[in-house]
Design an enzyme around this catalytic site. Structure first.
Site, PDB file in Angstrom:
ATOM      1  N   GLN A  83       0.804  -1.394   0.193  1.00  0.00           N
ATOM      2  CA  GLN A  83       0.201  -0.051   0.110  1.00  0.00           C
ATOM      3  C   GLN A  83       0.772   1.284  -0.042  1.00  0.00           C
ATOM      4  O   GLN A  83       0.448   2.278   0.445  1.00  0.00           O
ATOM      5  CB  GLN A  83      -1.200   0.110   1.128  1.00  0.00           C
ATOM      6  CG  GLN A  83      -2.083  -1.047   1.102  1.00  0.00           C
ATOM      7  CD  GLN A  83      -3.130  -0.690  -0.118  1.00  0.00           C
ATOM      8  OE1 GLN A  83      -2.571  -0.002  -1.102  1.00  0.00           O
ATOM      9  NE2 GLN A  83      -3.929  -1.589  -0.465  1.00  0.00           N
ATOM     10  N   SER A  84       2.181   1.086  -0.541  1.00  0.00           N
ATOM     11  CA  SER A  84       2.891   2.280  -0.481  1.00  0.00           C
ATOM     12  C   SER A  84       2.436   3.503  -1.149  1.00  0.00           C
ATOM     13  O   SER A  84       1.922   3.311  -2.458  1.00  0.00           O
ATOM     14  CB  SER A  84       4.114   2.064  -1.229  1.00  0.00           C
ATOM     15  OG  SER A  84       5.013   2.992  -1.564  1.00  0.00           O
ATOM     16  N   ASN A  85       2.479   4.770  -0.604  1.00  0.00           N
ATOM     17  CA  ASN A  85       1.966   5.929  -1.488  1.00  0.00           C
ATOM     18  C   ASN A  85       2.990   6.160  -2.387  1.00  0.00           C
ATOM     19  O   ASN A  85       2.775   6.684  -3.589  1.00  0.00           O
ATOM     20  CB  ASN A  85       1.962   7.120  -0.487  1.00  0.00           C
ATOM     21  CG  ASN A  85       0.853   6.807   0.532  1.00  0.00           C
ATOM     22  OD1 ASN A  85      -0.072   6.466   0.283  1.00  0.00           O
ATOM     23  ND2 ASN A  85       1.181   7.023   1.927  1.00  0.00           N
ATOM     24  N   ALA A  87       5.317   4.436  -4.081  1.00  0.00           N
ATOM     25  CA  ALA A  87       5.111   3.361  -5.272  1.00  0.00           C
ATOM     26  C   ALA A  87       3.867   4.001  -6.012  1.00  0.00           C
ATOM     27  O   ALA A  87       4.120   4.138  -7.272  1.00  0.00           O
ATOM     28  CB  ALA A  87       5.045   2.007  -4.859  1.00  0.00           C
TER      29      ALA A  87
END
Ligand SMILES: *Cc1c(COP(=O)(O)O)cnc(C)c1O
Length: 352
Positions: A83-85, A87
Site C-alpha cells: 500500500q505504498s504511497n 510506489a
C-alpha cells in the site's frame, strides 16, 4: 546563511520536471488553535497534485524524474509496501513522463486479488509492472526487499539488455536528488508563513524513510532559520543511527546544490514514541486523534503517516512540551488513500 532567493537559485540549477501544483496551500487551523492554546498552521502537501491522490512524494519525484530524464532513462524501478504511497505516486509520475513503472512491493499486509484496494488498485489501473515480495513472519519490510535484491537486479539487467535504461529509485524516493524537493518546500513554507505573521517556532512532519525531514533540514540550513524541526517516527528505528542517516542525506543534498552549509544529527528532533505498535499497524490513540481532527476541522489524516504525526504533535502540545502561545506548523504529507485500504491498516477507524 542565504536569502530565500539565493537558496532558490541553487535549486533552479538542478534538473527537474514539473509534476505538482505549487505552492501548496498553507492555512491556520482555527478550531484546533483555540482548543490547544497554540497557533496551529497546516501546510497542505496532500494538495500537491499531480492527481487527487498526491502527497509528499511528488516534490521528490520532480527532481528524481528530472534527473532520470536527463540520464535518458525510460523505465523507473522503485520499492515499498503493497500500500505504498511512494510506489503509487512514482507510477503515476512515471506515466506522466512517458516512462514505464516497475514496482517491488513487500506484502506487509497480504492483498486479496479479488478485492484490490487503495494504492494497489491505483498501481493496477496505472498498469505498473507489480512484483509482490512475500514477507516472512518476524521479517521487516526492508529485510524482505533486501532478500529480493538478486531478483530485482536480474530484472533490471534484462530491461537494460532490451534497450530500456532503468532509473533505480530507493524506497520513499529518499536520496540526495529527491531530498532537494523538500529543501524547496522549506523555502516555500517560510515565505508563506511570513505572510501569516512570521516564521513558526515548530515544524512537525512524519518521518518514514526520513527524506522529507532531511530536505526540510537542508532548507533550514540554507536559510539559517531557527524553526525547531520535529520528525514523528512512523516505524521503530535506532534514534541515533536514524538521525545520522537523515543528516547524511541532508548534507549530500546540500553538496548537490553546491551549498557550503551543513546539517548536524542534533539539528532536529526525532520522536520515537508514537509509531506503536509498528509501521502500517494502526494505533488506537492515533486513530482517536484522526477522528478528533475530522470532527474539529473536517480534515482527514491517514493511519500510517499523517495521523500518527498529528497525534504526536497534539500529544506534545497537550503535555506542555510545546509552550502555549507557540506557532506550530503541521506538514500534512498526504496518504488519505490508506483510509480505503485493508482492515489491518485502518484498525478501528470503521467504528463510530
Ligand atoms: C512517504 C510518506 C511519509 C514519510 O516521508 P519520508 O520522506 O519517507 O520520511 C509521510 N507521509 C506520507 C503520507 C507518506 O506517503
Amino acid at each position: 546563511m542565504e536569502s530565500i532567493g539565493q537558496a532558490r537559485q541553487r535549486l533552479r540549477c538542478l534538473p527537474r520536471t514539473e509534476l505538482g501544483f505549487y505552492p501548496t496551500p498553507l492555512h491556520r487551523l482555527e478550531r484546533v488553535s483555540e482548543v490547544c492554546d497554540v497557533e496551529v498552521y497546516m501546510k497542505r502537501e496532500d494538495f500537491s497534485g499531480m492527481t487527487l491522490f498526491g502527497g509528499n512524494k511528488i516534490r521528490k519525484l520532480e527532481y528524481l524524474l528530472g534527473q532520470a530524464r536527463a540520464d535518458g532513462c525510460d523505465t523507473v524501478v522503485t520499492y515499498g509496501a503493497t500500500q505504498s504511497n511512494h510506489a503509487m505516486e512514482t507510477a503515476a509520475a512515471a506515466r506522466r513522463c512517458g516512462m514505464t513503472p516497475v514496482l517491488y512491493l513487500a506484502a506487509l499486509v497480504e492483498p486479496s486479488p479479488e478485492d484490490l484496494r487503495a494504492n494497489l488498485l491505483l498501481d493496477t489501473i496505472l498498469g505498473a509492472e507489480v512484483h509482490l515480495v512475500p514477507v516472512e513472519p518476524g521479517q521487516t519490510m526492508d529485510e524482505a526487499l533486501e532478500r529480493a535484491r538478486p531478483e530485482v537486479l536480474a530484472r533490471i539487467a534484462e530491461l537494460e539488455a532490451a534497450g530500456h535504461p532503468v532509473c533505480d529509485l530507493p524506497g520513499g524516493g529518499s536520496n540526495e536528488v529527491g531530498v532537494c524537493g523538500f529543501a524547496d518546500a522549506f523555502l516555500e513554507t517560510m515565505e508563506q508563513m511570513e505572510h501569516l505573521g512570521g516564521a513558526p517556532d515548530y515544524l512537525f512532519t512524519a518521518a518514514g524513510t526520513g527524506g522529507t525531514l532531511a530536505g526540510l533540514a537542508a532548507g533550514q540550513a540554507l536559510l539559517g532559520s531557527g524553526v525547531k524541526l520535529v520528525g514523528v517516527q512512523v516505524s521503530p528505528k535506532d534514534r541515533a543511527a536514524y538521525a545520522r542517516e537523515i543528516a547524511g542525506l541532508a548534507n549530500r543534498a546540500l553538496g548537490r546544490m553546491g551549498a557550503p552549509e551543513t546539517v548536524r544529527p542534533d539539528g532536529f528532533t526525532l520522536l520515537g514514541d508514537y509509531y506503536a505498535p509498528g509501521y502500517e499497524k494502526p494505533s488506537p490513540a492515533a486513530n482517536q486523534d484522526i477522528r478528533w481532527l475530522a470532527r474539529t476541522e473536517g480534515l482527514f489524516a491517514d493511519p500510517v503517516y499523517s495521523g500518527k504525526c498529528f497525534h504526536g504533535m497534539i500529544e506534545e502540545i497537550r503535555g506542555g512540551r510545546v509552550p502555549s502561545g507557540s506557532r506550530v506548523l503541521f506538514l500534512h504529507t498526504g496518504g488519505a488513500v490508506a483510509l480505503f485500504s485493508e482492515p489491518e491498516i485502518i484498525g478501528d477507524l470503521n467504528r463510530p
